[in-house]
Design a protein around this motif. Structure first.
Motif, PDB file in Angstrom:
ATOM      1  N   CYS A  47       0.838  -1.195   0.000  1.00  0.00           N
ATOM      2  CA  CYS A  47       0.000   0.000   0.000  1.00  0.00           C
ATOM      3  C   CYS A  47       0.875   1.248   0.000  1.00  0.00           C
ATOM      4  N   PHE A  48       0.244   2.370  -0.208  1.00  0.00           N
ATOM      5  CA  PHE A  48       0.919   3.669  -0.175  1.00  0.00           C
ATOM      6  C   PHE A  48       0.296   4.466   0.956  1.00  0.00           C
ATOM      7  N   CYS A  49       1.115   4.891   1.935  1.00  0.00           N
ATOM      8  CA  CYS A  49       0.584   5.595   3.105  1.00  0.00           C
ATOM      9  C   CYS A  49       1.646   6.544   3.654  1.00  0.00           C
ATOM     10  N   GLY A  50       1.225   7.744   4.010  1.00  0.00           N
ATOM     11  CA  GLY A  50       2.156   8.702   4.584  1.00  0.00           C
ATOM     12  C   GLY A  50       3.295   9.069   3.655  1.00  0.00           C
ATOM     13  N   GLY A  51       3.040   8.998   2.367  1.00  0.00           N
ATOM     14  CA  GLY A  51       4.081   9.334   1.396  1.00  0.00           C
ATOM     15  C   GLY A  51       5.080   8.234   1.150  1.00  0.00           C
ATOM     16  N   GLN A  52       4.832   7.019   1.661  1.00  0.00           N
ATOM     17  CA  GLN A  52       5.782   5.918   1.514  1.00  0.00           C
ATOM     18  C   GLN A  52       5.085   4.692   0.915  1.00  0.00           C
ATOM     19  N   GLU A  53       5.844   3.954   0.102  1.00  0.00           N
ATOM     20  CA  GLU A  53       5.384   2.650  -0.382  1.00  0.00           C
ATOM     21  C   GLU A  53       5.714   1.604   0.692  1.00  0.00           C
ATOM     22  N   LEU A  54       4.730   0.812   1.060  1.00  0.00           N
ATOM     23  CA  LEU A  54       4.926  -0.213   2.076  1.00  0.00           C
ATOM     24  C   LEU A  54       4.587  -1.573   1.486  1.00  0.00           C
ATOM     25  N   ALA A  55       5.438  -2.562   1.777  1.00  0.00           N
ATOM     26  CA  ALA A  55       5.237  -3.910   1.259  1.00  0.00           C
ATOM     27  C   ALA A  55       5.086  -4.881   2.427  1.00  0.00           C
ATOM     28  N   ALA A  56       4.769  -6.141   2.116  1.00  0.00           N
ATOM     29  CA  ALA A  56       4.594  -7.166   3.150  1.00  0.00           C
ATOM     30  C   ALA A  56       5.812  -7.202   4.070  1.00  0.00           C
ATOM     31  N   GLY A  57       5.527  -7.164   5.382  1.00  0.00           N
ATOM     32  CA  GLY A  57       6.604  -7.161   6.369  1.00  0.00           C
ATOM     33  C   GLY A  57       6.960  -5.786   6.887  1.00  0.00           C
ATOM     34  N   ASP A  58       6.448  -4.710   6.249  1.00  0.00           N
ATOM     35  CA  ASP A  58       6.745  -3.343   6.686  1.00  0.00           C
ATOM     36  C   ASP A  58       5.783  -2.910   7.802  1.00  0.00           C
TER      37      ASP A  58
END
Length: 234
Positions: A190-201
Protein backbone atom coordinates in the motif's frame (compact mmCIF):
# COMPACT_ATOMS: atom_id res chain seq x y z
CA UNK A 1 -64.24 -33.23 27.83
CA UNK A 2 -66.99 -30.80 28.93
CA UNK A 3 -70.74 -31.11 29.49
CA UNK A 4 -71.50 -28.36 26.99
CA UNK A 5 -72.70 -29.12 23.49
CA UNK A 6 -69.95 -27.21 21.73
CA UNK A 7 -68.75 -28.23 18.28
CA UNK A 8 -65.66 -30.45 18.47
CA UNK A 9 -63.62 -27.86 16.58
CA UNK A 10 -64.42 -25.20 19.21
CA UNK A 11 -63.55 -27.57 22.07
CA UNK A 12 -60.24 -28.35 20.37
CA UNK A 13 -59.52 -24.61 20.13
CA UNK A 14 -60.33 -24.23 23.84
CA UNK A 15 -57.92 -27.06 24.68
CA UNK A 16 -55.17 -25.61 22.46
CA UNK A 17 -55.70 -22.17 24.04
CA UNK A 18 -55.36 -23.62 27.54
CA UNK A 19 -52.16 -25.43 26.54
CA UNK A 20 -50.75 -22.23 25.00
CA UNK A 21 -50.28 -23.76 21.57
CA UNK A 22 -52.99 -21.86 19.71
CA UNK A 23 -51.41 -19.63 17.02
CA UNK A 24 -51.17 -15.98 18.06
CA UNK A 25 -53.61 -14.76 15.40
CA UNK A 26 -56.15 -17.39 16.51
CA UNK A 27 -55.72 -16.52 20.19
CA UNK A 28 -57.11 -13.03 19.67
CA UNK A 29 -60.11 -14.36 17.76
CA UNK A 30 -60.73 -17.02 20.42
CA UNK A 31 -60.56 -14.53 23.29
CA UNK A 32 -63.10 -12.29 21.56
CA UNK A 33 -65.32 -15.32 20.96
CA UNK A 34 -65.13 -16.24 24.67
CA UNK A 35 -66.01 -12.68 25.68
CA UNK A 36 -69.11 -12.67 23.46
CA UNK A 37 -70.11 -16.30 23.98
CA UNK A 38 -73.38 -17.27 25.61
CA UNK A 39 -73.22 -21.00 24.82
CA UNK A 40 -70.79 -22.13 27.54
CA UNK A 41 -67.56 -21.51 25.69
CA UNK A 42 -66.18 -19.54 28.63
CA UNK A 43 -66.93 -22.40 31.03
CA UNK A 44 -65.29 -24.88 28.67
CA UNK A 45 -62.17 -22.73 28.40
CA UNK A 46 -61.95 -22.49 32.19
CA UNK A 47 -62.39 -26.25 32.54
CA UNK A 48 -59.53 -26.95 30.13
CA UNK A 49 -57.37 -24.39 31.92
CA UNK A 50 -57.98 -26.09 35.27
CA UNK A 51 -56.93 -29.43 33.81
CA UNK A 52 -53.76 -27.95 32.34
CA UNK A 53 -52.86 -26.41 35.70
CA UNK A 54 -53.24 -29.78 37.40
CA UNK A 55 -51.03 -31.55 34.88
CA UNK A 56 -47.92 -29.98 36.36
CA UNK A 57 -48.77 -31.23 39.85
CA UNK A 58 -49.42 -34.76 38.59
CA UNK A 59 -45.92 -35.27 37.18
CA UNK A 60 -43.31 -36.33 39.76
CA UNK A 61 -40.07 -34.34 39.92
CA UNK A 62 -37.11 -36.25 38.51
CA UNK A 63 -33.62 -35.34 39.66
CA UNK A 64 -31.21 -35.65 36.72
CA UNK A 65 -27.87 -37.43 37.18
CA UNK A 66 -25.21 -35.07 38.47
CA UNK A 67 -23.06 -35.50 35.35
CA UNK A 68 -25.98 -34.68 33.04
CA UNK A 69 -26.94 -31.65 35.12
CA UNK A 70 -23.37 -30.32 34.96
CA UNK A 71 -23.24 -30.80 31.18
CA UNK A 72 -26.52 -28.95 30.71
CA UNK A 73 -25.41 -26.07 32.95
CA UNK A 74 -22.06 -25.87 31.17
CA UNK A 75 -23.84 -25.75 27.80
CA UNK A 76 -26.12 -22.95 29.03
CA UNK A 77 -23.09 -21.01 30.31
CA UNK A 78 -21.27 -21.41 26.98
CA UNK A 79 -24.34 -20.19 25.08
CA UNK A 80 -24.59 -17.16 27.36
CA UNK A 81 -20.89 -16.36 26.83
CA UNK A 82 -21.28 -16.78 23.06
CA UNK A 83 -24.26 -14.39 23.02
CA UNK A 84 -22.31 -11.82 25.06
CA UNK A 85 -19.31 -12.05 22.71
CA UNK A 86 -21.60 -11.74 19.67
CA UNK A 87 -23.24 -8.64 21.14
CA UNK A 88 -19.89 -7.09 22.04
CA UNK A 89 -18.53 -7.82 18.56
CA UNK A 90 -21.52 -6.08 16.98
CA UNK A 91 -21.06 -3.09 19.29
CA UNK A 92 -17.35 -2.95 18.45
CA UNK A 93 -18.08 -3.04 14.72
CA UNK A 94 -20.58 -0.21 15.03
CA UNK A 95 -18.12 1.84 17.07
CA UNK A 96 -15.28 1.22 14.63
CA UNK A 97 -17.28 1.89 11.46
CA UNK A 98 -19.23 4.94 12.62
CA UNK A 99 -17.54 8.33 12.18
CA UNK A 100 -17.22 10.27 15.45
CA UNK A 101 -19.76 12.97 16.28
CA UNK A 102 -18.63 16.04 18.23
CA UNK A 103 -21.03 16.55 21.16
CA UNK A 104 -22.37 19.99 22.13
CA UNK A 105 -19.91 21.88 24.33
CA UNK A 106 -22.26 21.91 27.33
CA UNK A 107 -22.76 18.13 27.15
CA UNK A 108 -19.03 17.52 26.73
CA UNK A 109 -18.25 19.66 29.80
CA UNK A 110 -20.84 17.86 31.91
CA UNK A 111 -19.43 14.48 30.93
CA UNK A 112 -15.86 15.58 31.68
CA UNK A 113 -16.93 16.92 35.09
CA UNK A 114 -18.60 13.62 35.86
CA UNK A 115 -15.47 11.68 34.89
CA UNK A 116 -13.27 13.93 37.06
CA UNK A 117 -15.57 13.35 40.05
CA UNK A 118 -15.41 9.58 39.73
CA UNK A 119 -13.07 8.01 42.28
CA UNK A 120 -13.02 4.71 40.42
CA UNK A 121 -13.84 3.97 36.82
CA UNK A 122 -14.99 0.35 36.39
CA UNK A 123 -13.16 -1.59 33.74
CA UNK A 124 -14.78 -4.38 31.80
CA UNK A 125 -13.48 -7.74 32.90
CA UNK A 126 -11.53 -9.28 30.04
CA UNK A 127 -10.70 -12.96 29.64
CA UNK A 128 -7.03 -13.72 30.34
CA UNK A 129 -6.70 -15.39 26.93
CA UNK A 130 -8.51 -14.35 23.76
CA UNK A 131 -8.60 -16.33 20.53
CA UNK A 132 -10.20 -15.36 17.23
CA UNK A 133 -10.19 -18.09 14.62
CA UNK A 134 -9.78 -17.33 10.93
CA UNK A 135 -13.38 -18.43 10.37
CA UNK A 136 -14.74 -16.21 13.14
CA UNK A 137 -15.63 -12.51 13.12
CA UNK A 138 -17.39 -10.36 10.56
CA UNK A 139 -15.86 -8.20 7.85
CA UNK A 140 -17.34 -4.69 7.93
CA UNK A 141 -17.10 -2.27 5.02
CA UNK A 142 -15.32 0.95 6.02
CA UNK A 143 -15.14 2.48 2.55
CA UNK A 144 -15.61 1.22 -1.02
CA UNK A 145 -13.16 -1.65 -1.41
CA UNK A 146 -11.94 -1.39 2.21
CA UNK A 147 -13.20 -3.87 4.83
CA UNK A 148 -12.20 -4.53 8.42
CA UNK A 149 -12.61 -7.38 10.90
CA UNK A 150 -12.35 -6.41 14.57
CA UNK A 151 -10.12 -8.71 16.60
CA UNK A 152 -10.24 -6.77 19.87
CA UNK A 153 -11.59 -3.48 21.16
CA UNK A 154 -10.40 -1.80 24.37
CA UNK A 155 -13.13 0.55 25.67
CA UNK A 156 -10.66 2.26 28.02
CA UNK A 157 -7.90 3.14 25.53
CA UNK A 158 -10.52 3.41 22.77
CA UNK A 159 -8.27 1.54 20.35
CA UNK A 160 -9.24 -1.41 18.19
CA UNK A 161 -7.06 -4.18 16.82
CA UNK A 162 -8.32 -5.16 13.39
CA UNK A 163 -7.51 -6.82 10.11
CA UNK A 164 -8.05 -4.41 7.22
CA UNK A 165 -8.27 -5.60 3.65
CA UNK A 166 -7.90 -3.14 0.77
CA UNK A 167 -9.02 -4.26 -2.68
CA UNK A 168 -6.85 -3.39 -5.71
CA UNK A 169 -7.30 0.28 -6.59
CA UNK A 170 -9.05 1.16 -3.32
CA UNK A 171 -8.48 4.40 -1.40
CA UNK A 172 -9.18 5.24 2.25
CA UNK A 173 -10.37 8.78 3.01
CA UNK A 174 -8.04 11.34 4.64
CA UNK A 175 -8.26 11.32 8.42
CA UNK A 176 -6.67 12.76 11.56
CA UNK A 177 -5.61 10.33 14.30
CA UNK A 178 -7.26 10.71 17.70
CA UNK A 179 -4.77 8.19 19.18
CA UNK A 180 -1.54 6.63 17.89
CA UNK A 181 -2.12 4.33 14.94
CA UNK A 182 0.05 1.34 14.10
CA UNK A 183 -0.15 -1.10 11.25
CA UNK A 184 1.81 -4.01 9.83
CA UNK A 185 1.51 -5.13 6.22
CA UNK A 186 0.69 -8.84 6.13
CA UNK A 187 0.08 -9.24 2.40
CA UNK A 188 0.44 -7.12 -0.73
CA UNK A 189 1.40 -3.47 -0.54
CA UNK A 190 0.00 0.00 0.00
CA UNK A 191 0.92 3.67 -0.18
CA UNK A 192 0.58 5.59 3.11
CA UNK A 193 2.16 8.70 4.58
CA UNK A 194 4.08 9.33 1.40
CA UNK A 195 5.78 5.92 1.51
CA UNK A 196 5.38 2.65 -0.38
CA UNK A 197 4.93 -0.21 2.08
CA UNK A 198 5.24 -3.91 1.26
CA UNK A 199 4.59 -7.17 3.15
CA UNK A 200 6.60 -7.16 6.37
CA UNK A 201 6.74 -3.34 6.69
CA UNK A 202 5.53 -1.50 9.83
CA UNK A 203 4.17 2.05 10.21
CA UNK A 204 3.17 4.16 13.22
CA UNK A 205 1.41 7.53 13.21
CA UNK A 206 1.22 9.58 16.41
CA UNK A 207 -1.96 11.18 17.73
CA UNK A 208 -2.80 14.39 15.89
CA UNK A 209 -1.07 13.36 12.66
CA UNK A 210 -2.94 13.02 9.39
CA UNK A 211 -3.08 10.49 6.58
CA UNK A 212 -4.07 11.97 3.23
CA UNK A 213 -2.96 9.33 0.75
CA UNK A 214 -3.76 5.81 1.90
CA UNK A 215 -4.28 3.58 -1.14
CA UNK A 216 -3.40 0.21 -2.63
CA UNK A 217 -2.78 -0.51 -6.31
CA UNK A 218 -2.67 -4.30 -6.08
CA UNK A 219 -4.57 -4.87 -2.82
CA UNK A 220 -3.25 -5.65 0.65
CA UNK A 221 -4.02 -7.09 4.08
CA UNK A 222 -3.05 -5.02 7.13
CA UNK A 223 -3.00 -5.63 10.87
CA UNK A 224 -4.02 -2.27 12.38
CA UNK A 225 -4.28 -0.89 15.91
CA UNK A 226 -6.19 2.36 15.70
CA UNK A 227 -8.89 4.53 17.30
CA UNK A 228 -12.50 4.52 16.01
CA UNK A 229 -12.57 8.20 17.00
CA UNK A 230 -10.31 9.31 14.16
CA UNK A 231 -11.58 12.49 12.52
CA UNK A 232 -12.48 12.10 8.86
CA UNK A 233 -11.22 15.11 6.92
CA UNK A 234 -13.74 14.83 4.11
Amino acid sequence: MTDSHLPQEIEEQAAAYALGILPAEDQTVFEKRVALSKNGLGAAARAFQAVVEQLGFGVPTIEPPAALRERVLAHVAREADREELTFQSMADHLSFATPPVTPPTSLRNRLLDRVRNETHLPRRSLPPLTFVRASEGTWQEMAPGVTAKILHFDPVSRRATALVRMAPGSVYAPHRHAEPEEFYVLEGGCFCGGQELAAGDYHRAEAGTEHHDTSSDDGCLLLIISSPQNEMLR
